[in-house]
Scaffold this active site. Structure first.
Site, PDB file in Angstrom:
ATOM      1  N   ASP A   1     -12.193  16.516   7.792  1.00 43.03           N
ATOM      2  CA  ASP A   1     -12.896  16.469   6.521  1.00 43.03           C
ATOM      3  C   ASP A   1     -13.478  15.092   6.263  1.00 43.03           C
ATOM      4  OD1 ASP A   1     -12.275  19.130   5.979  1.00 43.03           O
ATOM      5  OD2 ASP A   1     -10.408  18.615   4.946  1.00 43.03           O
TER       6      ASP A   1
ATOM      7  N   TYR B   1      -1.515  15.844  13.720  1.00 41.73           N
ATOM      8  CA  TYR B   1      -2.040  15.000  12.652  1.00 41.73           C
ATOM      9  C   TYR B   1      -0.921  14.111  12.113  1.00 41.73           C
ATOM     10  CZ  TYR B   1      -6.454  17.605  12.087  1.00 41.73           C
ATOM     11  OH  TYR B   1      -7.689  18.167  12.272  1.00 41.73           O
TER      12      TYR B   1
END
Length: 254
Positions: A57, A115
């Protein structure tokens, strides 16, 4: 004949996402994908598209992202990587290019992705760009107890951005844990076979609610079972999130 000449390559890169509207090409904003494709096209003197292993994002970083592209013929991989690094802006770095089988896919052949989300518990002028500053007391032991609940489920609709075009919200989470990395620094690491849009940031926001005492462990379980994004916590800021690893089977490499 062209199919016989086509070669596919994986580009391994890192980027600071601060100045980009995410990985994916945007109609009205700069993207990592667009910047990389533009540099590659300039060097190869032919429009060359790249396909990423995922979509980060806006503002999210990657210490390791993988993308693939096709070229009709053999390339000097080391020379190409060096040329890309000379052309690309300072916030994008290519550190390897590997040839793969013609049908290998950076996204669909990924076995898992990892992540990390960084949190600091006191004001820091040096980490403010790459960590989220949380000044409320957090119970990280309880947050890790909530992490273990994630392994019991596969449908993570509650942590998915609304109105996406994916066919399923099922994911297999393999690892999820908070670890202290400094006196006032904590890192949340999560690994899964796939991630939904906004999933990590929504999970972190909900775990923070657990750490604040705003949500019980049973409440965390109820959030997952509700399959409703409105029941989960607020998405945390993207600047503290890093894509850190993508794994592939060695059988796809040449």
């Amino acid at each position: 004949m062209l199919d016989l000449l086509r070669h596919r390559y994986f580009i391994y890169l890192a980027y600071d996402g601060t100045n980009y509207h995410g990985w994916q090409v945007q109609p009205n904003g700069s993207s990592v994908q667009g910047t990389l494709s533009g540099a590659l096209s300039l060097i190869l003197r032919k429009k060359t598209e790249v396909v990423g292993a995922g979509r980060t994002d806006s503002g999210v970083h990657a210490s390791l992202m993988v993308a693939h592209f096709d070229w009709e013929g053999m390339l000097d991989k080391d020379s190409l990587a060096a040329k890309l690094n000379r052309i690309l802006p300072p916030d994008i770095s290519v550190f390897d290019i590997r040839e793969v089988k013609p049908d290998a896919h950076a996204r669909f052949d990924a076995l898992y992705r990892t992540y990390q989300y960084h949190v600091v518990t006191r004001k820091s002028p040096f980490s403010r760009h790459y960590a989220w500053q949380v000044f409320l007391p957090l119970d990280f032991v309880r947050m890790n107890e909530a992490c273990r609940i994630l392994f019991e489920y596969t449908d993570f609709t509650s942590f998915s951005k609304l109105h996406t075009d994916v066919k399923t919200n099922n994911c297999r989470i393999m690892y999820a844990l908070w670890k202290q990395s400094g006196e006032y620094e904590w890192v949340f690491t999560i690994r899964a076979d796939r991630f939904l849009r906004n999933m990590v940031r929504a999970i972190v926001g909900t775990l923070i609610d657990v750490g604040r005492g705003k949500l019980t462990l049973e409440g965390f379980r109820s959030v997952i079972e509700a399959k409703n994004r409105c029941k989960a916590g607020t998405s945390v800021p993207g600047n503290a999130l890093f894509l850190t690893d993508i794994a592939y089977s060695e059988t796809i490499f040449i």
